[in-house]
Write a protein that holds these residues in place. Structure first.
Motif, PDB file in Angstrom:
ATOM      1  N   PHE A  60       0.875  -1.178   0.071  1.00 56.82           N
ATOM      2  CA  PHE A  60      -0.081  -0.038   0.030  1.00 56.82           C
ATOM      3  C   PHE A  60       0.935   1.028  -0.031  1.00 56.82           C
ATOM      4  O   PHE A  60       2.017   1.281   0.611  1.00 56.82           O
ATOM      5  CB  PHE A  60      -0.680   0.031   1.256  1.00 56.82           C
ATOM      6  CG  PHE A  60      -2.278  -0.810   1.199  1.00 56.82           C
ATOM      7  CD1 PHE A  60      -3.180   0.049   0.284  1.00 56.82           C
ATOM      8  CD2 PHE A  60      -2.397  -1.944   1.409  1.00 56.82           C
ATOM      9  CE1 PHE A  60      -4.445  -0.533   0.289  1.00 56.82           C
ATOM     10  CE2 PHE A  60      -3.626  -2.416   1.348  1.00 56.82           C
ATOM     11  CZ  PHE A  60      -4.451  -1.893   0.741  1.00 56.82           C
ATOM     12  N   GLU A  61       0.279   2.320  -0.724  1.00 53.74           N
ATOM     13  CA  GLU A  61       1.066   3.484  -0.570  1.00 53.74           C
ATOM     14  C   GLU A  61      -0.088   4.670  -0.304  1.00 53.74           C
ATOM     15  O   GLU A  61      -0.871   4.668  -1.470  1.00 53.74           O
ATOM     16  CB  GLU A  61       1.717   4.031  -1.739  1.00 53.74           C
ATOM     17  CG  GLU A  61       2.426   5.189  -1.651  1.00 53.74           C
ATOM     18  CD  GLU A  61       3.104   5.371  -2.895  1.00 53.74           C
ATOM     19  OE1 GLU A  61       4.282   5.668  -2.936  1.00 53.74           O
ATOM     20  OE2 GLU A  61       2.736   5.397  -4.053  1.00 53.74           O
ATOM     21  N   LEU A  62      -0.184   5.287   0.869  1.00 52.83           N
ATOM     22  CA  LEU A  62      -1.268   6.131   1.225  1.00 52.83           C
ATOM     23  C   LEU A  62      -1.109   7.387   0.230  1.00 52.83           C
ATOM     24  O   LEU A  62      -0.177   8.048   0.260  1.00 52.83           O
ATOM     25  CB  LEU A  62      -1.076   6.484   2.894  1.00 52.83           C
ATOM     26  CG  LEU A  62      -1.765   5.551   3.840  1.00 52.83           C
ATOM     27  CD1 LEU A  62      -1.426   5.885   5.110  1.00 52.83           C
ATOM     28  CD2 LEU A  62      -3.058   5.197   3.530  1.00 52.83           C
ATOM     29  N   ASN A  63      -2.158   7.863  -0.050  1.00 51.27           N
ATOM     30  CA  ASN A  63      -2.271   9.149  -0.595  1.00 51.27           C
ATOM     31  C   ASN A  63      -3.075  10.326   0.029  1.00 51.27           C
ATOM     32  O   ASN A  63      -2.465  11.554  -0.055  1.00 51.27           O
ATOM     33  CB  ASN A  63      -2.918   8.929  -2.047  1.00 51.27           C
ATOM     34  CG  ASN A  63      -2.436   7.994  -2.974  1.00 51.27           C
ATOM     35  OD1 ASN A  63      -1.006   7.876  -3.009  1.00 51.27           O
ATOM     36  ND2 ASN A  63      -3.222   7.402  -3.744  1.00 51.27           N
ATOM     37  N   HIS A  64      -4.080  10.002   0.830  1.00 50.81           N
ATOM     38  CA  HIS A  64      -4.806  10.816   1.578  1.00 50.81           C
ATOM     39  C   HIS A  64      -5.622  10.333   2.730  1.00 50.81           C
ATOM     40  O   HIS A  64      -6.028   9.090   2.584  1.00 50.81           O
ATOM     41  CB  HIS A  64      -5.631  11.697   0.691  1.00 50.81           C
ATOM     42  CG  HIS A  64      -6.303  12.717   1.329  1.00 50.81           C
ATOM     43  ND1 HIS A  64      -5.894  13.907   1.876  1.00 50.81           N
ATOM     44  CD2 HIS A  64      -7.531  12.989   1.741  1.00 50.81           C
ATOM     45  CE1 HIS A  64      -7.029  14.706   2.381  1.00 50.81           C
ATOM     46  NE2 HIS A  64      -7.853  13.970   2.353  1.00 50.81           N
ATOM     47  N   HIS A  79      -2.741   3.748  -3.132  1.00 51.28           N
ATOM     48  CA  HIS A  79      -2.292   3.040  -4.090  1.00 51.28           C
ATOM     49  C   HIS A  79      -2.071   1.550  -3.661  1.00 51.28           C
ATOM     50  O   HIS A  79      -1.269   1.361  -2.951  1.00 51.28           O
ATOM     51  CB  HIS A  79      -1.069   3.508  -4.874  1.00 51.28           C
ATOM     52  CG  HIS A  79      -0.669   3.073  -5.984  1.00 51.28           C
ATOM     53  ND1 HIS A  79       0.477   3.124  -6.441  1.00 51.28           N
ATOM     54  CD2 HIS A  79      -1.282   2.502  -6.941  1.00 51.28           C
ATOM     55  CE1 HIS A  79       0.570   2.379  -7.745  1.00 51.28           C
ATOM     56  NE2 HIS A  79      -0.517   1.975  -8.082  1.00 51.28           N
ATOM     57  N   PHE A  80      -2.721   0.652  -4.463  1.00 49.85           N
ATOM     58  CA  PHE A  80      -2.873  -0.698  -3.856  1.00 49.85           C
ATOM     59  C   PHE A  80      -2.159  -1.490  -5.218  1.00 49.85           C
ATOM     60  O   PHE A  80      -2.586  -1.350  -6.309  1.00 49.85           O
ATOM     61  CB  PHE A  80      -4.334  -1.218  -3.848  1.00 49.85           C
ATOM     62  CG  PHE A  80      -4.419  -2.613  -3.624  1.00 49.85           C
ATOM     63  CD1 PHE A  80      -4.358  -3.385  -2.410  1.00 49.85           C
ATOM     64  CD2 PHE A  80      -4.849  -3.327  -4.705  1.00 49.85           C
ATOM     65  CE1 PHE A  80      -4.381  -4.735  -2.326  1.00 49.85           C
ATOM     66  CE2 PHE A  80      -4.921  -4.815  -4.650  1.00 49.85           C
ATOM     67  CZ  PHE A  80      -4.815  -5.326  -3.452  1.00 49.85           C
ATOM     68  N   ILE A  81      -1.272  -2.491  -4.615  1.00 51.05           N
ATOM     69  CA  ILE A  81      -0.500  -3.364  -5.713  1.00 51.05           C
ATOM     70  C   ILE A  81      -0.539  -4.762  -5.106  1.00 51.05           C
ATOM     71  O   ILE A  81      -0.417  -4.809  -3.992  1.00 51.05           O
ATOM     72  CB  ILE A  81       0.785  -2.973  -5.759  1.00 51.05           C
ATOM     73  CG1 ILE A  81       0.859  -1.459  -6.862  1.00 51.05           C
ATOM     74  CG2 ILE A  81       1.749  -3.986  -6.710  1.00 51.05           C
ATOM     75  CD1 ILE A  81       2.564  -1.365  -6.816  1.00 51.05           C
ATOM     76  N   ASP A 188       7.093  -4.617   0.799  1.00 51.84           N
ATOM     77  CA  ASP A 188       7.751  -3.331   0.631  1.00 51.84           C
ATOM     78  C   ASP A 188       7.993  -2.695  -0.572  1.00 51.84           C
ATOM     79  O   ASP A 188       8.861  -1.726  -0.577  1.00 51.84           O
ATOM     80  CB  ASP A 188       8.895  -3.257   1.583  1.00 51.84           C
ATOM     81  CG  ASP A 188       8.719  -3.780   3.077  1.00 51.84           C
ATOM     82  OD1 ASP A 188       7.269  -3.364   3.524  1.00 51.84           O
ATOM     83  OD2 ASP A 188       9.488  -4.275   3.568  1.00 51.84           O
ATOM     84  N   LYS A 189       7.184  -3.205  -1.630  1.00 52.37           N
ATOM     85  CA  LYS A 189       7.505  -2.610  -3.028  1.00 52.37           C
ATOM     86  C   LYS A 189       7.090  -1.367  -2.966  1.00 52.37           C
ATOM     87  O   LYS A 189       7.797  -0.303  -3.839  1.00 52.37           O
ATOM     88  CB  LYS A 189       6.260  -3.089  -3.907  1.00 52.37           C
ATOM     89  CG  LYS A 189       6.612  -3.061  -5.595  1.00 52.37           C
ATOM     90  CD  LYS A 189       6.019  -3.716  -6.136  1.00 52.37           C
ATOM     91  CE  LYS A 189       6.087  -3.560  -7.823  1.00 52.37           C
ATOM     92  NZ  LYS A 189       7.502  -4.187  -8.052  1.00 52.37           N
ATOM     93  N   LEU A 190       6.137  -0.709  -2.184  1.00 49.52           N
ATOM     94  CA  LEU A 190       5.725   0.730  -2.024  1.00 49.52           C
ATOM     95  C   LEU A 190       6.290   1.345  -0.962  1.00 49.52           C
ATOM     96  O   LEU A 190       6.244   0.871   0.122  1.00 49.52           O
ATOM     97  CB  LEU A 190       4.199   1.022  -2.470  1.00 49.52           C
ATOM     98  CG  LEU A 190       3.731   0.604  -3.814  1.00 49.52           C
ATOM     99  CD1 LEU A 190       2.413   0.760  -3.851  1.00 49.52           C
ATOM    100  CD2 LEU A 190       4.564   1.578  -5.010  1.00 49.52           C
ATOM    101  N   ASP A 191       6.806   2.947  -1.182  1.00 48.15           N
ATOM    102  CA  ASP A 191       6.844   3.420   0.299  1.00 48.15           C
ATOM    103  C   ASP A 191       5.568   3.924   0.807  1.00 48.15           C
ATOM    104  O   ASP A 191       4.695   4.554   0.057  1.00 48.15           O
ATOM    105  CB  ASP A 191       7.782   4.620  -0.147  1.00 48.15           C
ATOM    106  CG  ASP A 191       8.154   5.369   1.050  1.00 48.15           C
ATOM    107  OD1 ASP A 191       7.482   5.077   2.287  1.00 48.15           O
ATOM    108  OD2 ASP A 191       8.968   6.328   0.974  1.00 48.15           O
ATOM    109  N   THR A 192       5.165   3.393   1.924  1.00 48.58           N
ATOM    110  CA  THR A 192       3.895   3.799   2.651  1.00 48.58           C
ATOM    111  C   THR A 192       3.347   5.024   2.579  1.00 48.58           C
ATOM    112  O   THR A 192       2.070   5.337   2.270  1.00 48.58           O
ATOM    113  CB  THR A 192       3.698   3.039   4.003  1.00 48.58           C
ATOM    114  OG1 THR A 192       4.679   3.500   4.461  1.00 48.58           O
ATOM    115  CG2 THR A 192       3.928   1.672   3.816  1.00 48.58           C
ATOM    116  N   THR A 193       4.148   6.224   2.517  1.00 51.11           N
ATOM    117  CA  THR A 193       3.750   7.427   2.685  1.00 51.11           C
ATOM    118  C   THR A 193       4.573   8.512   1.836  1.00 51.11           C
ATOM    119  O   THR A 193       4.607   9.644   2.057  1.00 51.11           O
ATOM    120  CB  THR A 193       4.062   8.137   4.274  1.00 51.11           C
ATOM    121  OG1 THR A 193       5.468   7.738   4.635  1.00 51.11           O
ATOM    122  CG2 THR A 193       3.074   7.424   5.315  1.00 51.11           C
TER     123      THR A 193
END
Length: 415
Positions: A60-64, A79-81, A188-193
């Motif tokens: 997950f990568e938080l947008n808002h 953003h979900f992968i 950990d593919k995406l940086d969460t924030t």
């Protein structure tokens, strides 16, 4: 005749084959690849044997984020992968013009039924919608990427509002497959924030994930749940000026009423204004704060307690005014007289000079064009001083008690 018919049929078949081969050659490499891959592919069947586990990596990568503290409703845009391997969708790039990656529609292939267990409203993780992007690599690795919006309820603890901190959790898992058939892991593919858009009211202080293995009484198989914990704190600067500073002023106004002269009617007026201010803030808290909170905000408790304290202060002011404005009431009862001579009376009572001044009244009059000053006793007996002194003692003792109460509430809020 028969030989001619056979020759015509063979010629027709040869013509059809030539046309078909020509059409196949005209197709692109990706089109031919997809046609070959999905000839016998069923998107409703898990693409693996019964004894094989499909591993899905989720990131997950938080947008808002948004938090409605009147309902305890937390909303996150992210953003979900998801990544997994489909053994039925592999090919050799050398046999397909070195094509190593193709894009697909979700309706064309099997998708793991990942759902948000604790979703509310219509903001569940809808994996069956047509949004998102699917990438398929030649080794069977599938990457599913899309933007999602999720909603869940959080446990509300508004006790330290507006310095409150909340912790919400999103629970992801499969509805139909146990952990032996569909195993979930956090990636950990995406940086969460990294792509987070700062919220005007809240700051994310922590975002963690863990993997939980759950066993249900109905089934011996394990079920995998991914928990995503989001901790956030309210930006309190704006609320301090609007709510905390007025609370400090309410305490000052309440204490200030005890230092007005005992015969001053402004004591009642000041307490009345303080009650109006407190009532306005109480109406705000009733209209804007959740009734589902585990604990009421301390500042709301402060305003409610202040309402009671100011009401009692008004009663004290009435008693003090009654004792100081009436002349020659008579002698104090023995019990009240002892208060004046006790340690409390000596500590909080007025000085002898103030008593002497209260006994006399200074007046001016003109006679023969000259001004004369005249001092006269207000009361021939000395009873007036005792009643007024008692009122002053009551004011000062109340001031000390109220100061301790306000200080205690302030320490609780600070600690």
């Amino acid at each position: 005749m028969a030989s001619c018919n056979k020759a015509f049929v063979l010629f027709y078949i040869l013509l059809v084959v030539l046309i078909f081969d020509k059409r196949v050659e005209s197709l692109g490499a990706e089109e031919k690849l997809l046609r070959d891959l999905f000839v016998h592919y069923d998107a409703t069947v898990r693409p693996s044997g019964p004894d094989h586990t499909i591993i899905v990596d989720i990131s997950f990568e938080l947008n808002h984020i948004d938090f409605d503290d009147s309902k305890g409703l937390f909303t996150a845009s992210a953003h979900f992968i998801a990544e997994w391997e489909d053994p039925k969708l592999k090919w050799k790039p050398s046999e397909h013009d070195n094509v190593t990656l193709v894009h697909l529609k979700k309706s064309n292939l099997w998708i793991p039924d990942i759902s948000l267990y604790n979703s509310v409203g219509n903001k569940a993780l809808d994996i069956f919608s047509d949004n998102g992007v699917i990438e398929l690599e030649h080794n069977g690795l599938i990457l599913w990427s899309m933007n999602v919006q999720m909603q869940t309820l959080c446990d509300l603890d508004m006790f330290r509002w507006p310095y409150d901190t909340h912790k919400c959790v999103f629970k992801l898992g499969s509805w139909t497959y146990d952990g032996l058939h569909l195993n979930l892991f956090h990636s950990d593919k995406l940086d969460t924030t990294q792509s987070f858009t700062q919220n005007a009211e809240f700051i994310i202080t922590n975002f963690t994930a863990d993997r939980e293995i759950v066993y249900y009484s109905c089934c011996p198989e394990p079920y995998i749940v991914l928990n995503y914990f989001i901790e956030f704190t309210r930006r309190s600067s704006a609320f301090v000026s609007v709510f905390v500073m007025p609370a400090f002023c309410v305490a000052i106004m309440t204490l200030g009423a005890f230092w007005l002269p005992p015969h001053s009617g402004e004591k009642i007026l000041l307490n009345g204004i303080t009650l109006i201010v407190i009532t306005m803030y109480q109406l705000y808290f009733i209209a804007n704060h959740s009734t589902f909170s585990l604990r009421l905000p301390l500042i709301a408790i402060f305003y409610s307690l202040s309402f009671v304290l100011v009401s009692l202060s008004m009663i004290i002011s009435v008693l003090v005014l009654a004792s100081s404005r009436s002349l020659c009431k008579g002698q104090l009862p023995p019990g009240l007289s002892k208060i004046l001579k006790s340690r409390i009376g000596l500590m909080f009572g007025p000085t002898n000079d103030s008593k002497k001044f209260d006994q006399t009244e200074l007046s001016h009059h003109f006679e023969g064009g000259k001004s004369y000053e005249k001092f006269s006793l207000i009361c021939t007996n000395n009873f007036y001083d005792d009643w007024t002194s008692l009122g002053i003692i009551l004011d000062r003792v109340s001031f000390v008690v109220y100061s301790c109460i306000f200080l205690l509430i302030g320490l609780i809020g600070y600690l």
